[in-house]
Structures are given as C-alpha cells and as structure tokens.
Design an enzyme around this catalytic site. Structure first.
Site, PDB file in Angstrom:
ATOM      1  NE  ARG A 192      15.404  -6.342  42.907  1.00  0.00           N
ATOM      2  CZ  ARG A 192      14.274  -6.334  41.973  1.00  0.00           C
ATOM      3  NH1 ARG A 192      13.140  -6.037  42.420  1.00  0.00           N
ATOM      4  NH2 ARG A 192      14.578  -6.691  40.759  1.00  0.00           N
ATOM      5  CD  GLU A 222       8.455 -13.070  35.186  1.00  0.00           C
ATOM      6  OE1 GLU A 222       7.754 -12.936  34.110  1.00  0.00           O
ATOM      7  OE2 GLU A 222       8.604 -12.540  36.003  1.00  0.00           O
ATOM      8  CE  LYS A 259      13.534  -9.957  33.663  1.00  0.00           C
ATOM      9  NZ  LYS A 259      13.180 -11.325  33.590  1.00  0.00           N
TER      10      LYS A 259
END
Length: 806
Positions: A288, A57, A298
């Site tokens: 992850r 994204e 983020k």
C-alpha cells in the site's frame, strides 16, 4: 442455497474482442510483478480475458492511497484488453453513506477511468451471500457461536499455543440453521451470536482459527434500510463478490496477505458458477502507499474534519482526491505519480516530494506565467515623470524551453509594488536584491538602483525609492546585475486573495490528527498583474512564487487562488547519524513549534530534489507470526507495521512487552509510542540504558489517553525518562506540564482574539478557513497544554460573540 449462474445483468458476458495474445501486452507504463503474472496467465491459457475490480468501502472520501489502487486496477484492465469493475463493499452500516459513494465515483471519473456499466454493490448480494452461508452450515463447515468477544479472543490462542474449540462448535446442522435464521429475523441483540467458519483452531495462520463470517448489527443501512440486522464480514463478502462478478485477478494490499487463506478456503468449499474466463480468481498482494507528512487512515482523516482542524474533505491540505483537486493537482500528475512509485511487494514510505515533483512536471509546460506580489512594498521610480503615461512591455506567457507561443502586456509606471522580502536596509553580502545603492533588474523592464527608503514613526519601511536606467529596457543589459525581482504597477494591479497552503503535518510520519501543522495555511491579499490570463486560465505560475489554481470560491469580482506547490521543494531533508531521518519545514515552521520526528533506523535521506522511496526490509518469519498474532477478527490490536518494527528491534519489543503487562488495554497506543517516540528519543540505544521502564511508559501513555497530558508535553516527559528515568507523575508535577483548565484556555483565547483583529474580522465576514490559523495560535499560547477540543469550542464561542467574555 441457490447455485444458479448469476444473471447477465449481474455478471456481464465476455467482451466482443478477446485480448491480444503474448507480446502485445506492452505498455507505456513500467511493468511490475502483477502485470507479469497476468501476461503469463493469458499466455498459458489460465484465463482468456482479464477482469479486475476496485472495491472500496463507502466510509470516507478517497485519498491518494486509493489512487494507487485505482490506477493499478483500471490500468491493468486497459492494458490487457479487459475490464475493471467498481464495487462498493458496503457491509458496515455504521459508517457508510451515499455521500461517500458519490465522492468515490466522482473522483475515479476525474482520474480518467470509466467502469461503464460495471457498477456493483455488495449490499445487492445480501440474499445470495446469506444462501452461501447456509450452504456452509449444511456442510458442517459453519456454526453459530455464542461466546462473547473477549472469551472468543481468549479461546483463539497465541502464536505458540493452539486455540481451543468453542463449546458451541459442535452444534448440529439443524440447530445452527435455526439460530442463524433467528439471527436473520432479528431475535437477538448485538454480540449475542455470530456465525463462524469451522476450519482449524490449531492453524499456524491464526486467521484460519474459525473466523467470524456474520455478526449482528442493529443499524440502518444507507441502501437496504432496515431489511437486514446481520451483516457479512469482509473475508466472507469479498471473495464471493469476486466470484459472482467473474473477477480473474483480485488485487489487495499487503495487510490482507494472511486473509488469502480464508479467500481460497471459502471458494473451495462452495459450489459456485463455472468461470467463463478460466480458473477461479486468485488474490495477489502489493504494498500500500504510505506517504510522508500526511495520514492515510480514513478514521483519522475524519477526525481532522470533525474537529475542525481542516475545512472539510476537500480542504486543499487534505490527501483526499477532492482536496488535491481543489489544491490544483491534476489527474495526469496523480497517474504519473502512481507510475513513478510502481508496484512492489514490500511496504515503503514515499516522500511527498515525489508527488510534488509530478505536479510541477505536469504544470510547467501548460501553466501561463504571470507576476503577483504577495506582500506588497511600494517602489517609487523617481526619474519616471509623475505625469508621464505608463509604458508597456511584452512578457512571454511561457519560457523558451516550453516551446509554446503567447505573450501578455506588462505595465510599467512611476509607482510599483515589490515583495517586502526583496528589500533590506542592511543586507548581508549574499543578498542580491534591493538595498541602498544596490542595483537589480525588474523582470521584463529596467535595471533600477535604490536611492533610499521611507519609514513611518515606528521605523517600519513604507516605501523604497529608486531610479531606472533607460538604456536597459526590456532586457538589454549593458552591465551585469546579480538579481532579478518581480513587480507590478500599483495602479494597474488587481487584488487577489491568495491561500498559501503548506504541508498539513510538519513531521514526516504523523500518527495523530492533533499533530497538524498550525502554519499549514496562510491567507494574504496580493497584487496581480492587471494584464494577464487571470480569468481565463485555471492554473497559473506566479513567477518566483509557485503554481496556483483558481479556487471554486472565486468570482469575476473576487479572485481567489490556492497555491498548489512552490517552484522548488523547500522541505529539504537532513541526513541524521545512525541512519535516522527527520524533516524540517519552510521558513516559519520552527517558530511554530514544529518538532522534527526521528523514525526508526532507515537509509539516510537523499536530497529533496531527488526524492526516493525508502523500503522496509522483507518481513521475517517472526515478523509474520507477530503480525498474525496481533490481528483479531480482522481488527488490529496493534498496527501491522508496528508489529514488524518491534520484531526487528528486540530491545523495543522487550520494553513494549513490559508496558503491555502493566496496561494490557492500551496495547495499540503503547506500540505506537514505542516504535515512534521511544525509538526517536533513544536514537537506537536500548531504552532501559537511561532508566526508562515499561511501567513508566504505560503510565505516561495513560496520562495522554486520559486527557491529563498533551502529546507535546508527553514527549518532553519521555525525553526526561530516557535520560534519567523516574516517575512520569513526578516529572509532570515538577515541570507543571499537566493540561490547563478551561479558565486558562479561555484567557488564551481572549489573548489570541485580541492580538489578531484582522483575522477575526475576516473570519466573521465569512473566511471560515481562518479557524485553523486562530486555533493554532491558541494552542501555541497555551504551550500545547490545552485540550484541542476544549480550545476549539472556546474559540468558536469567542468568534461568535462580538465582545467575548468568560
């Protein structure tokens, strides 16, 4: 719906050369379960080529966590003779921008990967995605729901109770078509309607309880402008984009494991173009990257930038690829790190020491050596004549084990400079550097003996005196000395600004941006060898100091170097009883007030010289259920990791349930405090043993959220609650811990500005990076009781005024 095969411009044809079969899939990088799956698929003929994708994204700069996925997807495509697409899943206009797109493209290319012509945007598929949604409506598999968000959540049910169907679930196809078309035309406000898939409101996987596919958002899209007021959600966009681009293996991190059922359902119920490579894509999940001493969110990284706690996305303390690049990390080191940590099915926390090990290994054979004194102290060589010309010694650019040729001249003269820490007036027996009467070797030059030192009126040592032994030139050693120090000739050295970066967080597992390490940056003016590769090399090793990189701010007239990493890991871990671990900082971190944070029980830490990955246990069925229960429309009510930890520790889960009952709207913050701070404070004991109650925890967390109490003060109160129980409000009042007001903050700001005139002057001259240093001092002066935002604003006002007054 348009079911035509995507045009050749949207979906490229197969490569001219097919992937080699079977055995040729060998790779220099370690294999893992996904690589084994792909090899088996090719061998069995399920696919005749491999197409992967990296689908970020564009809502922030890529960080080291993204690097793991980037390396995985691109390396797999390269290994199996396929291709990897770069696709931006840009369906949330509130936070996306072209700045982030360009940052992602720049950093992927810097890592050494090439997507070629295969650059895609989900926003280019909006019309096609809309047609897909209409096709589901026409099949009776999607409907427009008009429940508000809170009611919809209540209708969804729990892990033990089935959900209830929305009263709008049985709208006719015609009505759903009409409403969806009017949503598209912009007739409704945000939140008035959504489009949901009609799957199963009693499904055990709560993701399948009629997930939302489209929502109304009145925000300008950075690429599509105001063309659209409805936007597809991730679960709808992602699988269809994969299908349109003919992706064969869709790789996601573990938090999307439950979403796989939606991925498969959508692809099964839509008529899609046939797959040229074989069967339709399958989603595979891997763990992850969670890296110690940093944040990977983020949103929280953006907080660091917006609150001025760092200088921007490329601040060398940030885990962003832009920050790592500016700090001196190389693509080779990051790719080696990705190979080292591997690809696993279980979540883990990787010690930052692993990444630092990789950059040391990469720079060691190719960074030329040079001497630089960071805290200069004059050294007068008394038996070197003042009118004698300087002597020159030949020093290697690389140590013998590197096997690279090259040398540089080193100037020796009467007046030298050494590190202030390399001299002590009254040293302990273990100190093997300069002291009165002690001998030490000046690297590449002579053995010298300290004959005395000079002091100023305050008793500060301002110069050290010594005599050199002419029979020991250039390494000849007629006798053994135990210490060797670096040095430079005062009149032949050049000034260099050195930015000594340290870990941005002193705690191993930070949770909030406010926990930033106030000593994560120290700026000094050092003295660098006058003869050396100072202007022609990007990376250098300052002998005995570490690896450094020339900063983009540097010019021929102004040398600026950033410390990439020290020569050794100075963040030694200590093993703690009961299996918990914590980390302590370099010299100076304790005086900065850095408090080690214990985590939930894990394996005991290993020495820092051999960093390891600490694996979490495989989630139990109960953990899976709890994880699903705490996800609503893809947005976590509590973090997945927190849910799993609560299931693993029933006494913490009970406390959490009691706290949520007292404050239902604070579930995320309560979960975070329970699994981190409460677990650390209780050290494995039941939290109620000393009297801590869920209601007290809820009150404490509310005081933090409302701005009445700093995180540091709240931890102190929590310790008291764990030990003795009681009322948080009473403890705060008794200890005077409530956050101080603006006037007290202003007083502390004036005090800090007055005490640090040099740093203030340099800030006003343009060294804006010193803001973080000064803000840290303000927070320390207030005992952590100041609101960080208020303190920052007051500090900026003081720095903007030549004579601050409040």
């Amino acid at each position: 719906m348009t079911n035509d095969r995507p045009s050749s411009s949207a979906v490229p044809g197969p490569p001219s050369a097919s992937s080699p079969p079977g055995g040729p899939y060998a790779s220099a990088t370690p294999s893992h379960f996904i690589a084994d799956i792909i090899a088996a698929d090719l061998d069995a003929g399920r696919h005749d080529r491999v197409v992967t994708r990296f689908p970020p994204e564009p809502n922030g700069y890529p960080h080291i966590g993204h690097a793991k996925s980037i390396c995985l997807n691109f390396a797999l495509a390269e290994r199996f003779g396929g291709r990897c697409h770069l696709r931006f899943d840009d369906t949330n206009p509130d936070r996306e921008s072209m700045e982030y797109v360009e940052a992602m493209k720049r950093d992927i290319a810097w890592l050494g990967f090439d997507w070629g012509e295969h650059l895609y945007f989900a926003s280019d598929y909006y019309e096609w995605l809309y047609d897909c949604a209409v096709a589901l409506i026409d099949q009776g598999l999607a409907y427009v729901d008009s429940l508000d968000e809170e009611t919809m959540r209540a209708y969804r049910g729990t892990i033990t109770e089935a959900g209830r169907p929305s009263p709008h679930r049985n709208r006719s196809v015609a009505e759903n078509r009409s409403l969806f078309s009017r949503m598209r035309a912009g007739e409704f406000n945000e939140g008035e309607h959504v489009l949901r898939a009609k799957i199963d409101m009693a499904a055990a996987n709560m993701k399948l309880r009629d997930p939302v596919l489209y929502r109304i958002k009145r925000a300008r899209h950075y690429r599509r402008g105001d063309d659209w007021v409805i936007y597809p959600l991730y679960d709808f966009t992602h699988c269809l984009s994969d299908a349109r681009e003919q992706i064969t293996h869709s790789l996601c991190t573990l938090e999307f494991e439950n979403n796989r059922a939606i991925y498969d359902w959508i692809l099964e119920h839509l008529e899609l173009p046939p797959y040229e490579s074989g069967t339709r894509p399958h989603q595979y999940e891997f763990a992850r990257l969670a890296l110690s001493h940093t944040l990977m969110s983020k949103r929280k990284l953006l907080e660091l930038v917006e609150q001025g706690l760092v200088e921007g996305w490329d601040d060398p303390r940030m885990p962003t690829l832009a920050g790592l690049r500016r700090r001196g990390y190389t693509p080779a080191a990051i790719r080696a790190f990705a190979d080292m940590i591997g690809v696993a099915k279980n979540n883990s926390v990787v010690d930052l020491g692993k990444l630092e090990y990789c950059i040391r290994e990469d720079l060691n054979p190719r960074a030329p050596r040079i001497m630089c004194v960071l805290d200069p102290l004059p050294l007068i060589v008394e038996n070197f004549p003042a009118d004698a010309p300087p002597q020159m010694f030949d020093a290697p650019l690389f140590p013998p084990d590197v096997g690279r040729p090259g040398s540089r001249p080193v100037t020796f003269a009467r007046e030298l400079l050494i590190e202030r820490s390399d001299f002590m007036r009254d040293p302990p027996r273990t100190f093997h550097r300069l002291a009165p009467g002690a001998e030490v070797r000046l690297r590449y030059a002579y053995i010298v003996t300290c004959t005395g030192f000079d002091e100023d009126e305050h008793g500060e040592v301002v110069a050290v005196r010594c005599r050199f032994d002419p029979d020991t030139a250039g390494g000849r050693a007629p006798r053994r000395v135990r210490g060797t120090i670096h040095w430079v000739a005062r009149d032949h050295a050049v000034d260099v600004e050195v930015r000594c970066y340290d870990r941005l967080f002193a705690v191993a597992q930070p949770r909030e941006a406010s926990e930033v390490n106030p000593d994560s940056l120290r700026v000094v003016t050092g003295k660098l060898e006058g003869h050396g590769p100072t202007l022609t090399e990007t990376h250098l090793q300052f002998e005995r100091q570490g690896y450094f990189v020339r900063d983009p701010d540097a010019t021929a007239a102004r040398l600026v170097f950033n410390r990439t990493v020290s020569l050794k890991d100075s963040w030694a871990k200590r093993a703690v009883t009961a299996g918990t671990t914590s980390s302590s900082g370099e010299a100076g971190s304790e005086e900065a007030g850095a408090r080690p944070r214990d985590t939930l029980p894990r394996d005991a830490a290993t020495p820092a010289s051999s960093p390891t990955v600490t694996s979490r246990p495989t989630p139990s069925p109960a953990a899976e259920a709890l994880r699903a229960a705490h996800l609503v429309d893809g947005a976590p009510v509590i973090a997945i990791e927190d849910a799993e930890r609560l299931v693993a520790h029933p006494h913490l889960a009970s406390l959490f349930a009691e706290a949520v009952a007292a404050a239902p709207s604070r579930s995320e913050a309560l979960a975070r405090w329970t699994v981190n701070e409460v677990a650390a404070a209780t050290k494995g004991d039941p939290p109620t043993r000393g009297g801590l109650t869920g209601a007290a925890l809820a009150t404490l967390v509310a005081m933090v959220a409302d701005g009445r109490l700093s995180v540091a003060a709240a931890k102190s109160v929590l310790d008291a609650l764990v030990r003795d129980g009681g009322d948080p409000e009473a403890i705060v009042a008794a200890q005077g811990l409530e956050r101080i007001g603006d006037e007290a903050i202003a007083t502390s700001v004036v005090e800090v500005v007055t005490q640090h005139p040099d740093e203030v002057a340099r800030y006003r001259a343009g060294e804006k990076k010193l803001l973080g240093f000064l803000l840290g001092r303000v927070m320390r002066a207030t005992g952590g009781r100041a609101d960080a935002g208020t303190a920052r604003r007051a500090l900026l006002k003081a720095l903007d005024d030549e004579q601050p007054s409040f």
